[in-house]
Design a protein around this motif. Structure first.
Motif, short mmCIF file in Angstrom:
data_model
loop_
_atom_site.label_atom_id
_atom_site.label_comp_id
_atom_site.label_asym_id
_atom_site.label_seq_id
_atom_site.Cartn_x
_atom_site.Cartn_y
_atom_site.Cartn_z
N ARG A 186 0.75 -1.20 -0.21
CA ARG A 186 0.06 -0.27 0.14
C ARG A 186 0.79 1.40 -0.03
NH1 ARG A 186 -5.26 -0.92 3.60
NH2 ARG A 186 -5.90 0.69 2.08
N GLY A 187 2.30 1.09 0.18
CA GLY A 187 2.92 2.32 0.06
C GLY A 187 3.53 2.82 1.26
N THR A 188 3.32 2.17 2.26
CA THR A 188 3.86 2.49 3.73
C THR A 188 5.48 2.30 3.73
OG1 THR A 188 1.81 1.97 4.97
CG2 THR A 188 3.77 2.16 6.09
N LEU A 189 6.13 3.33 4.24
CA LEU A 189 7.46 3.24 4.13
C LEU A 189 8.19 3.06 5.50
CD1 LEU A 189 8.46 6.26 1.81
CD2 LEU A 189 8.18 3.98 1.13
N TYR A 190 9.11 2.21 5.54
CA TYR A 190 10.09 1.85 6.78
C TYR A 190 11.64 2.21 6.44
CZ TYR A 190 12.39 -0.39 10.39
OH TYR A 190 13.45 -0.76 11.30
N ILE A 191 12.17 2.82 7.33
CA ILE A 191 13.52 3.00 7.12
C ILE A 191 14.40 2.77 8.23
CG2 ILE A 191 15.33 4.81 6.98
CD1 ILE A 191 13.15 6.82 5.81
N GLY A 192 15.52 1.91 7.73
CA GLY A 192 16.19 1.23 8.76
C GLY A 192 17.73 1.19 8.60
N VAL A 193 18.44 0.69 9.29
CA VAL A 193 19.98 0.35 9.22
C VAL A 193 20.37 -1.03 9.47
CG1 VAL A 193 22.21 1.05 10.11
CG2 VAL A 193 20.51 2.70 9.83
#
Length: 97
Positions: free
Chosen positions: A13-20
Motif C-alpha cells: 500500500r506504500g507505507t515506508l519503513y527506514i532502517g539500518v
C-alpha cells in the motif's frame, strides 16, 4: 572492512519503513518472514525499494535519522533516483543466497 546499509522497505500500500543494518540480505529476509516485531511487521513492509551503503556505522545512523525526518514527497524523490518503479530490489540477491 565493515559494511552498513540504510534501507527503505515498502508495503504493497506504500507505507515506508527506514532502517539500518550491517547485513542487508539477512535484514530483508527478516522483514519478509515477519520475524521483526514493530512497525514494519504491523504494516507489511516487505519490499526493499532503496538502499545506500557506507563503511561508517555513525554515517549510516545519521543518514537514517535524516531520512526519517524528511517529508514523504522528498523520500519518494530519493527512491525514484534508484528505483522509479518501486520494484523489490531484494529479488535479485535473495535468490542468489
Amino acid at each position: 572492512m565493515r559494511q552498513y546499509f540504510v534501507y527503505i522497505m515498502a508495503s504493497e500500500r506504500g507505507t515506508l519503513y527506514i532502517g539500518v543494518s550491517n547485513d542487508l540480505i539477512r535484514r530483508v529476509c527478516e522483514h519478509k518472514q515477519g520475524v521483526l516485531e514493530g512497525f514494519s511487521k504491523k504494516y507489511g513492509c516487505t519490499k526493499l525499494i532503496y538502499f545506500e551503503e557506507t563503511e561508517d556505522v555513525l554515517v549510516a545512523l545519521e543518514r537514517e535519522k535524516v531520512l526519517k525526518g524528511w517529508i514523504r514527497k522528498k523520500k519518494e524523490a530519493l527512491i525514484g533516483t534508484m528505483n522509479p518503479g518501486w520494484i523489490d530490489l531484494s529479488a535479485r540477491f535473495i535468490s542468489e543466497r
